[in-house]
Motif scaffolding. Structure first.
Motif, PDB file in Angstrom:
ATOM      1  N   LYS A 106      -7.790   6.428  -7.663  1.00 31.85           N
ATOM      2  CA  LYS A 106      -8.330   5.247  -6.987  1.00 31.85           C
ATOM      3  C   LYS A 106      -8.023   3.971  -7.754  1.00 31.85           C
ATOM      4  O   LYS A 106      -7.579   2.971  -7.162  1.00 31.85           O
ATOM      5  N   ARG A 107      -8.228   3.978  -9.074  1.00 31.70           N
ATOM      6  CA  ARG A 107      -7.974   2.779  -9.872  1.00 31.70           C
ATOM      7  C   ARG A 107      -6.488   2.458  -9.921  1.00 31.70           C
ATOM      8  O   ARG A 107      -6.101   1.283  -9.957  1.00 31.70           O
ATOM      9  N   THR A 108      -5.647   3.494  -9.882  1.00 31.11           N
ATOM     10  CA  THR A 108      -4.199   3.255  -9.833  1.00 31.11           C
ATOM     11  C   THR A 108      -3.822   2.530  -8.550  1.00 31.11           C
ATOM     12  O   THR A 108      -3.033   1.570  -8.562  1.00 31.11           O
ATOM     13  N   LEU A 109      -4.379   2.981  -7.446  1.00 33.80           N
ATOM     14  CA  LEU A 109      -4.096   2.337  -6.167  1.00 33.80           C
ATOM     15  C   LEU A 109      -4.650   0.920  -6.126  1.00 33.80           C
ATOM     16  O   LEU A 109      -3.972  -0.024  -5.692  1.00 33.80           O
ATOM     17  N   LEU A 110      -5.895   0.733  -6.584  1.00 28.15           N
ATOM     18  CA  LEU A 110      -6.507  -0.585  -6.554  1.00 28.15           C
ATOM     19  C   LEU A 110      -5.780  -1.562  -7.472  1.00 28.15           C
ATOM     20  O   LEU A 110      -5.720  -2.764  -7.193  1.00 28.15           O
ATOM     21  N   TYR A 111      -5.217  -1.053  -8.567  1.00 29.39           N
ATOM     22  CA  TYR A 111      -4.471  -1.916  -9.494  1.00 29.39           C
ATOM     23  C   TYR A 111      -3.307  -2.578  -8.770  1.00 29.39           C
ATOM     24  O   TYR A 111      -3.068  -3.776  -8.920  1.00 29.39           O
ATOM     25  N   ASN A 112      -2.602  -1.805  -7.962  1.00 32.58           N
ATOM     26  CA  ASN A 112      -1.471  -2.369  -7.222  1.00 32.58           C
ATOM     27  C   ASN A 112      -1.932  -3.175  -6.016  1.00 32.58           C
ATOM     28  O   ASN A 112      -1.321  -4.182  -5.658  1.00 32.58           O
ATOM     29  N   ALA A 113      -3.021  -2.730  -5.386  1.00 28.60           N
ATOM     30  CA  ALA A 113      -3.505  -3.429  -4.203  1.00 28.60           C
ATOM     31  C   ALA A 113      -4.001  -4.834  -4.536  1.00 28.60           C
ATOM     32  O   ALA A 113      -3.958  -5.738  -3.701  1.00 28.60           O
ATOM     33  N   SER A 114      -4.479  -5.042  -5.782  1.00 25.30           N
ATOM     34  CA  SER A 114      -5.037  -6.341  -6.159  1.00 25.30           C
ATOM     35  C   SER A 114      -3.971  -7.408  -6.371  1.00 25.30           C
ATOM     36  O   SER A 114      -4.286  -8.590  -6.448  1.00 25.30           O
ATOM     37  N   LYS A 115      -2.704  -6.991  -6.432  1.00 27.89           N
ATOM     38  CA  LYS A 115      -1.638  -7.941  -6.750  1.00 27.89           C
ATOM     39  C   LYS A 115      -1.089  -8.675  -5.538  1.00 27.89           C
ATOM     40  O   LYS A 115      -0.470  -9.724  -5.663  1.00 27.89           O
ATOM     41  N   SER A 116      -1.270  -8.104  -4.349  1.00 24.26           N
ATOM     42  CA  SER A 116      -0.656  -8.681  -3.152  1.00 24.26           C
ATOM     43  C   SER A 116      -1.633  -8.663  -1.990  1.00 24.26           C
ATOM     44  O   SER A 116      -2.472  -7.766  -1.878  1.00 24.26           O
ATOM     45  N   ARG A 117      -1.493  -9.655  -1.114  1.00 26.75           N
ATOM     46  CA  ARG A 117      -2.289  -9.669   0.108  1.00 26.75           C
ATOM     47  C   ARG A 117      -1.742  -8.603   1.052  1.00 26.75           C
ATOM     48  O   ARG A 117      -0.530  -8.448   1.210  1.00 26.75           O
ATOM     49  N   ALA A 118      -2.642  -7.869   1.698  1.00 17.75           N
ATOM     50  CA  ALA A 118      -2.235  -6.759   2.560  1.00 17.75           C
ATOM     51  C   ALA A 118      -1.563  -7.292   3.819  1.00 17.75           C
ATOM     52  O   ALA A 118      -2.206  -7.846   4.704  1.00 17.75           O
ATOM     53  N   LEU A 157       3.499   1.321  -1.607  1.00 14.85           N
ATOM     54  CA  LEU A 157       3.162   0.671  -0.340  1.00 14.85           C
ATOM     55  C   LEU A 157       2.159  -0.450  -0.530  1.00 14.85           C
ATOM     56  O   LEU A 157       2.215  -1.481   0.161  1.00 14.85           O
ATOM     57  N   LEU A 158       1.228  -0.300  -1.468  1.00 16.20           N
ATOM     58  CA  LEU A 158       0.212  -1.322  -1.691  1.00 16.20           C
ATOM     59  C   LEU A 158       0.773  -2.562  -2.370  1.00 16.20           C
ATOM     60  O   LEU A 158       0.089  -3.588  -2.457  1.00 16.20           O
ATOM     61  N   ALA A 159       1.995  -2.493  -2.839  1.00 12.30           N
ATOM     62  CA  ALA A 159       2.673  -3.697  -3.329  1.00 12.30           C
ATOM     63  C   ALA A 159       3.181  -4.549  -2.170  1.00 12.30           C
ATOM     64  O   ALA A 159       3.743  -5.624  -2.396  1.00 12.30           O
ATOM     65  N   GLN A 160       2.996  -4.069  -0.933  1.00 18.23           N
ATOM     66  CA  GLN A 160       3.396  -4.776   0.295  1.00 18.23           C
ATOM     67  C   GLN A 160       4.885  -5.147   0.276  1.00 18.23           C
ATOM     68  O   GLN A 160       5.259  -6.304   0.502  1.00 18.23           O
ATOM     69  N   PRO A 161       5.774  -4.181   0.027  1.00 16.85           N
ATOM     70  CA  PRO A 161       7.200  -4.495  -0.055  1.00 16.85           C
ATOM     71  C   PRO A 161       7.807  -4.751   1.325  1.00 16.85           C
ATOM     72  O   PRO A 161       7.254  -4.354   2.355  1.00 16.85           O
ATOM     73  N   ARG A 162       8.944  -5.390   1.334  1.00 12.24           N
ATOM     74  CA  ARG A 162       9.736  -5.529   2.559  1.00 12.24           C
ATOM     75  C   ARG A 162      10.884  -4.529   2.586  1.00 12.24           C
ATOM     76  O   ARG A 162      11.605  -4.428   3.569  1.00 12.24           O
ATOM     77  N   LEU A 163      11.048  -3.807   1.475  1.00 16.68           N
ATOM     78  CA  LEU A 163      12.042  -2.741   1.398  1.00 16.68           C
ATOM     79  C   LEU A 163      11.530  -1.701   0.408  1.00 16.68           C
ATOM     80  O   LEU A 163      11.047  -2.054  -0.667  1.00 16.68           O
ATOM     81  N   LEU A 164      11.637  -0.423   0.789  1.00 12.03           N
ATOM     82  CA  LEU A 164      11.218   0.667  -0.083  1.00 12.03           C
ATOM     83  C   LEU A 164      12.449   1.460  -0.492  1.00 12.03           C
ATOM     84  O   LEU A 164      13.198   1.951   0.363  1.00 12.03           O
ATOM     85  N   LEU A 165      12.665   1.583  -1.809  1.00 14.81           N
ATOM     86  CA  LEU A 165      13.780   2.357  -2.356  1.00 14.81           C
ATOM     87  C   LEU A 165      13.249   3.689  -2.879  1.00 14.81           C
ATOM     88  O   LEU A 165      12.393   3.718  -3.760  1.00 14.81           O
ATOM     89  N   LEU A 166      13.752   4.774  -2.334  1.00 18.07           N
ATOM     90  CA  LEU A 166      13.338   6.115  -2.750  1.00 18.07           C
ATOM     91  C   LEU A 166      14.525   6.772  -3.439  1.00 18.07           C
ATOM     92  O   LEU A 166      15.506   7.148  -2.789  1.00 18.07           O
ATOM     93  N   ASP A 167      14.451   6.895  -4.761  1.00 19.81           N
ATOM     94  CA  ASP A 167      15.569   7.429  -5.537  1.00 19.81           C
ATOM     95  C   ASP A 167      15.427   8.932  -5.707  1.00 19.81           C
ATOM     96  O   ASP A 167      14.951   9.424  -6.736  1.00 19.81           O
ATOM     97  N   ASP A 168      15.818   9.670  -4.665  1.00 23.04           N
ATOM     98  CA  ASP A 168      15.792  11.137  -4.683  1.00 23.04           C
ATOM     99  C   ASP A 168      14.453  11.666  -5.177  1.00 23.04           C
ATOM    100  O   ASP A 168      14.386  12.477  -6.109  1.00 23.04           O
TER     101      ASP A 168
END
Length: 405
Positions: A106-118, A157-168
Motif C-alpha cells: 500500500k505504501r509503495t503504491l501511495l508513494y507513486n500516487a502522491s507524485k502525480s494528479r490522477a 500506472l499511478l505515475a499517470q504515464p502517457r506511455l508504458l514501456l514493458l521490458d520483457d
C-alpha cells in the motif's frame, strides 16, 4: 518512417514515431518505426538484437544525439531537443522489478500516487484492476514473482504515464506464472487508454494481446505494422510455426452443433466451443499448417470455413513444402492468411502468385482462454441463440452480404 540527419520532423498526433541510429555501449542500432499511440506495440527479436537498447532510447535513459522520438504529437527528442527521463511522461517496467522492501504494498503504491494528479487511473482503480487488495499490508519481499510484477505495474500506472514501456517483464517467470499474469495485461489493454510498448522474445505472448508488431534483428527494424500484417511478412511467414492472428467479433452461437459464430470483416467463421457473449472481441490463431488450398469451390466438404482468397506470394519452406501468403477475398477483402502445403500439391494444382483460389481452414483457436467471454446470467443463452442461430437474418456486411461456404 525514414529519418535523415539535419531534417527537423514534426511529430504526428496519434502516433509513436522513433528513429535511432548509433552504437550505444558498442551495440549497433538502426531502428525506425511508426505505430499508433494506442493499444500494445510489441517489439520482437532474438536476445541481443537491440530491443532493450531501443526501449532505453525511447525512455531517454540512453541518449543518441541523432535520434528522433515523438509521442502523440509531442517531441521527446530531435536534433535540437532532448527531454531527460524525468521529464518524459513514460513509465518503465523492468524484467526484475525494483521495489523497496521497507514499504508495504500500500505504501509503495501511495508513494507513486502522491507524485502525480490522477488523470489515467487512481489508487482504488489500480487496486481493483490488478487485484492488489489482499496484498496491501504485505512487504514486497514476501510476494511471489507474479505479485511483484503486478505491484510494479500498479506503481507504474499511478505515475499517470502517457506511455508504458514493458521490458520483457515475463521473461523471469515460468509458464504457469506467465499464464497467471497475462490476464492482467489483457485487462490493462482493454480498460486503459494507455499506449504500451512491450519488449518480448515469446511470439505466443505477443499473439495473445499485441495489436502491432515491430520485428528486430541485429539492431535493425526489419518489419513493422499491424500484427496480422507482419505475421504474413516473409520474415515470420517462413518460420516453422507460422500463423496469423485475426480479431473477430462474436456474432452468436449455433446451439445445435456447439459452434461459436465469429464475424471477420464481412466473413464468418464457425468455431467449436462454449457460447460466448455476442459482441465480445475474440482473437483467433490460424496456423499455416491448418490451411489447405483448392482451385474450385468445394461442393461437399467437412471443412466448416472455406473462403475465396488470392495468392500474394509463395515462399520456399524446405525441400518438400511451400508457404503461401494469401489475402481473403470475401467481404472487405485483404485479411492475410498463411497456408503451408507440399511442393507437389503446389505443382499439381498449377498454383502461381496472383491466382484466385479457395482457402480451407481446418482449425482456428482462441489465443487466450475464453472463460471471461462466456455467456453470463445477464445474457441468457436463449437470447444468444435467438440472435444468431439463423445466420441468414444477421446484419449484412458493408458489401451487403456475408460469405461462408
Amino acid at each position: 518512417m525514414q529519418h535523415r540527419r539535419g531534417q527537423v520532423r514534426e511529430p504526428r498526433p496519434g502516433y509513436i514515431e522513433v528513429a535511432f541510429n548509433g552504437a550505444p555501449a558498442g551495440i549497433p542500432l538502426d531502428a525506425q518505426f511508426s505505430a499508433p499511440a494506442k493499444g500494445v506495440t510489441a517489439v520482437f527479436g532474438p536476445p541481443g538484437c537491440g530491443k532493450t537498447t531501443l526501449a532505453r532510447c525511447i525512455a531517454g535513459i540512453q541518449h543518441l544525439p541523432s535520434g528522433f522520438c515523438g509521442v502523440d504529437g509531442e517531441i521527446w527528442q530531435n536534433e535540437t531537443t532532448f527531454r531527460p527521463p524525468h521529464l518524459r511522461p513514460v513509465a518503465y517496467v523492468f524484467q526484475r522489478p525494483i521495489l523497496f522492501s521497507h514499504l508495504s504494498v500500500k505504501r509503495t503504491l501511495l508513494y507513486n500516487a502522491s507524485k502525480s494528479r490522477a488523470t489515467l487511473i487512481d489508487f482504488d482503480g489500480v487496486v481493483k484492476l490488478l487485484d492488489l487488495a489482499p496484498l496491501l499490508d504485505c512487504s514486497p519481499s514476501h510476494l511471489s514473482g507474479v505479485q511483484r510484477q503486478r505491484l510494479a505495474l500498479g506503481s507504474a500506472l499511478l505515475a499517470q504515464p502517457r506511455l508504458l514501456l514493458l521490458d520483457d517483464p515475463l521473461i523471469v517467470l515460468d509458464r504457469p506464472a506467465k499464464h497467471e499474469i497475462l490476464p492482467f495485461l489483457e485487462r490493462m489493454r482493454e480498460e486503459l487508454t494507455l499506449p504500451m510498448i512491450y519488449i518480448c522474445h515469446d511470439m505466443a505472448d505477443i499473439e495473445r494481446f499485441a495489436d502491432h508488431l515491430v520485428m528486430m534483428k541485429d539492431g535493425m527494424v526489419t518489419a513493422a505494422g499491424p500484427l496480422q500484417v507482419v505475421q504474413s511478412d516473409p520474415a515470420l511467414a517462413a518460420r516453422g510455426e507460422a500463423a496469423v492472428c485475426v480479431d473477430t467479433v462474436v456474432g452468436g452461437y449455433d446451439g445445435r452443433y456447439g459452434l461459436i459464430i465469429a464475424r471477420l470483416r464481412g466473413a464468418r467463421l464457425l468455431i467449436p466451443g462454449p457460447p460466448l457473449r455476442p459482441g465480445a472481441q475474440l482473437r483467433l490463431r490460424i496456423a499455416a499448417t491448418d490451411v489447405s488450398i483448392v482451385r474450385e469451390t468445394p461442393r461437399a466438404s467437412s471443412f466448416l470455413n472455406v473462403f475465396p482468397a488470392r495468392i500474394k506470394a509463395s515462399l520456399p519452406f524446405d525441400e518438400s513444402e511451400v508457404t503461401l501468403v494469401l489475402a481473403l477475398e470475401t467481404g472487405r477483402s485483404g485479411v492475410p492468411l498463411l497456408a503451408r502445403i507440399t511442393r507437389r500439391s503446389f505443382d499439381v494444382l498449377g498454383l502461381s502468385n496472383g491466382m484466385d483460389v479457395f482457402a480451407e481452414v481446418a482449425r482456428a483457436l482462441p489465443v487466450s482462454p475464453p472463460e471471461r467471454l462466456l455467456i453470463t446470467p445477464a445474457t441468457p443463452l436463449g437470447d444468444a441463440l435467438q440472435r444468431s442461430a439463423d445466420t441468414r437474418n444477421e446484419q449484412k456486411s458493408d458489401h451487403g452480404h456475408d460469405r461462408q461456404f
